[in-house]
Design a protein around this motif. Structure first.
Motif, PDB file in Angstrom:
ATOM      1  N   THR A 169      21.309   7.920  15.004  1.00  0.00           N
ATOM      2  CA  THR A 169      20.503   7.344  16.089  1.00  0.00           C
ATOM      3  C   THR A 169      21.028   7.803  17.441  1.00  0.00           C
ATOM      4  N   GLY A 170      22.327   7.860  17.563  1.00  0.00           N
ATOM      5  CA  GLY A 170      22.960   8.274  18.816  1.00  0.00           C
ATOM      6  C   GLY A 170      23.385   7.079  19.644  1.00  0.00           C
ATOM      7  N   LEU A 171      24.565   7.200  20.234  1.00  0.00           N
ATOM      8  CA  LEU A 171      25.137   6.088  20.988  1.00  0.00           C
ATOM      9  C   LEU A 171      24.284   5.717  22.198  1.00  0.00           C
ATOM     10  N   GLN A 172      23.850   6.715  22.958  1.00  0.00           N
ATOM     11  CA  GLN A 172      23.070   6.426  24.161  1.00  0.00           C
ATOM     12  C   GLN A 172      21.710   5.826  23.811  1.00  0.00           C
ATOM     13  N   CYS A 177      18.252   0.945  23.652  1.00  0.00           N
ATOM     14  CA  CYS A 177      17.529  -0.106  22.933  1.00  0.00           C
ATOM     15  C   CYS A 177      18.106  -1.489  23.254  1.00  0.00           C
ATOM     16  N   CYS A 178      19.424  -1.552  23.425  1.00  0.00           N
ATOM     17  CA  CYS A 178      20.049  -2.835  23.776  1.00  0.00           C
ATOM     18  C   CYS A 178      19.651  -3.270  25.186  1.00  0.00           C
ATOM     19  N   ASP A 179      19.521  -2.318  26.101  1.00  0.00           N
ATOM     20  CA  ASP A 179      19.042  -2.651  27.450  1.00  0.00           C
ATOM     21  C   ASP A 179      17.639  -3.251  27.390  1.00  0.00           C
ATOM     22  N   ILE A 180      16.801  -2.699  26.532  1.00  0.00           N
ATOM     23  CA  ILE A 180      15.438  -3.227  26.373  1.00  0.00           C
ATOM     24  C   ILE A 180      15.490  -4.642  25.792  1.00  0.00           C
ATOM     25  N   ILE A 195      23.581  -9.584  24.203  1.00  0.00           N
ATOM     26  CA  ILE A 195      23.066  -8.504  23.360  1.00  0.00           C
ATOM     27  C   ILE A 195      24.267  -7.616  23.046  1.00  0.00           C
ATOM     28  N   ILE A 196      24.458  -7.278  21.776  1.00  0.00           N
ATOM     29  CA  ILE A 196      25.638  -6.491  21.398  1.00  0.00           C
ATOM     30  C   ILE A 196      25.212  -5.245  20.628  1.00  0.00           C
ATOM     31  N   ALA A 197      25.600  -4.084  21.132  1.00  0.00           N
ATOM     32  CA  ALA A 197      25.419  -2.824  20.416  1.00  0.00           C
ATOM     33  C   ALA A 197      26.537  -2.675  19.394  1.00  0.00           C
ATOM     34  N   ASN A 213      32.963   1.644  19.860  1.00  0.00           N
ATOM     35  CA  ASN A 213      32.019   1.779  20.974  1.00  0.00           C
ATOM     36  C   ASN A 213      31.029   0.627  21.080  1.00  0.00           C
ATOM     37  N   ARG A 214      31.456  -0.545  20.610  1.00  0.00           N
ATOM     38  CA  ARG A 214      30.688  -1.767  20.831  1.00  0.00           C
ATOM     39  C   ARG A 214      30.413  -1.935  22.316  1.00  0.00           C
ATOM     40  N   HIS A 215      29.225  -2.457  22.628  1.00  0.00           N
ATOM     41  CA  HIS A 215      28.862  -2.672  24.033  1.00  0.00           C
ATOM     42  C   HIS A 215      28.121  -3.999  24.144  1.00  0.00           C
TER      43      HIS A 215
END
Length: 398
Positions: A169-172, A177-180, A195-197, A213-215
């Protein structure tokens, strides 16, 4: 008046110590995280905790009542309406929360939310239930890779988590998607705290592993916090663990991520060796909650407390006469209780300084925010109009 140059606040995430008076409202009658763990373990070997007075606070098997002139022990009640991570931490910094964050533990997220997330991200959503982050990868990870979908899941906390393969899917793309999701979940009908990536790697269910790379994308605190006030007045606000995420970076001067409780304590010990800063070091040790409380594993929880106690023994000699160490929790998560949710409990507070000479057990306090006001008093700062809390005067006038 005694004044401290550095104040260390260590949050043993979820280590509650007995039901709140309103526990019935939260279906948490009879809960007691610390005591029930000690009973299940046949006693805890925690000599450093013990010598600081933790045995004063309840019948924790393995502890005794001792003289502890260098520390004060007490319980704190939670004033806010809730039992989640953000409510508890925000209250420690002076915020009073009246409306708890929304959780979707039992039902998953509403169809309208999921439909909008799919439409705006361009990815199919799978999962949509409360689940362990590692178990759901075993269940759905191969499907996610095959279809380049999004695994959406939640927990007992107010969180919407999205797992996707870091390379497929890719990190960015995951972060986008998390921003959305954050934008959608800012609405009052969904109002989710975080919201957690959750990116992962691997090529099959037997070797999937979450990456560092959790965000987290949290909502900002509802008002001014003590961290904000300290930062504005040029004091250090050093955050270790998920503190910066909980406060959405507000009031943060420096932050360090951690991969475990042990890593968090190692970073705290390193910070204690740095005598140059003036301000606070705010630490969250999340594994008590995430690995043992939610997973209803009292034995593992007990071992984690004992591991913490060993590292506490390494930290204590680094606390100087003009330092203050506060050890507390943000809510309960009794691993002997029903379900997998947090539990509405009081929390312990141990206040240690080598400069104390009259340490003892103090009466229960009415808010976690007494930590906030104690910090502000120490640095001769005034609280904001939105803040609550009363200073613990015994720490300044012996």
């Amino acid at each position: 008046m005694k004044k401290f140059k550095r104040i260390f606040i260590i949050v043993c995430d979820s280590l509650g110590i007995g039901e709140m008076p309103d526990a019935k409202k939260f279906n948490d009658e009879g809960t007691n995280t610390f005591v029930h763990i000690s009973e299940k373990c046949g006693g805890l070997n925690i000599p450093n905790f013990n010598k600081l007075g933790i045995g004063d606070l309840d019948n924790i098997l393995g502890t005794t009542k001792v003289n502890h002139p260098n520390s004060y022990s007490m319980k704190l009640k939670e004033a806010s309406n809730g039992k989640d991570t953000m409510t508890g931490h925000w209250e420690m910094m002076g915020i009073y929360t009246t409306k708890p964050f929304i959780t979707f533990t039992d039902t998953g997220f509403p169809k309208q939310l999921i439909d909008e997330l799919e439409q705006k991200t361009g990815h199919k959503v799978i999962g949509n239930k409360a689940a362990s982050g590692t178990e759901i990868l075993k269940e759905l990870g191969e499907e996610q890779i095959r279809d380049n979908s999004l695994i959406v899941y939640t927990s007992a906390d107010s969180v919407l988590q999205i797992a996707a393969h870091e390379e497929k899917t890719g990190l960015q793309e995951l972060y986008r998607c998390c921003d959305i999701a954050r934008e959608i979940c800012n609405r009052p009908e969904y109002y989710v705290g975080r919201i957690i990536a959750r990116p992962y790697l691997g090529d099959n269910k037997d070797n999937f592993k979450r990456t560092p790379n959790r965000h987290d994308i949290a909502v900002s605190p509802s008002g001014t916090t003590t961290m904000d006030i300290l930062k504005e007045n040029h004091y250090m606000v050093s955050c270790i663990g998920k503190i910066a995420d909980i406060f959405n970076q507000c009031g943060v001067v420096k932050t360090q991520k951690t991969v475990s409780n042990i890593d968090g304590m190692n970073k705290t010990i390193d910070e204690a060796k740095n005598h140059d800063f003036e301000g606070i070091c705010f630490v969250n040790l999340v594994e008590f909650d995430s690995e043992y409380g939610h997973r209803r594993n009292p034995i593992g929880y007990g071992k984690a407390i004992e591991e913490f106690d060993v590292q506490l023994g390494e930290l204590l000699p680094l606390i100087k006469n003009d330092d203050l160490l506060l050890i507390t929790a943000d809510h309960g998560n009794d691993p002997t209780a029903h379900g997998t949710d947090h539990t509405r409990e009081k929390v312990p507070l141990i206040a240690y300084s080598p400069s104390f000479t009259k340490g003892k057990m103090l009466n229960e306090r009415n808010s976690f925010a007494d930590i906030s006001q104690t910090i502000l008093n120490n640095f001769n700062l005034k609280k904001a109009p939105n803040q609550i809390g009363e200073a613990i005067e015994e720490l300044f006038y012996e």
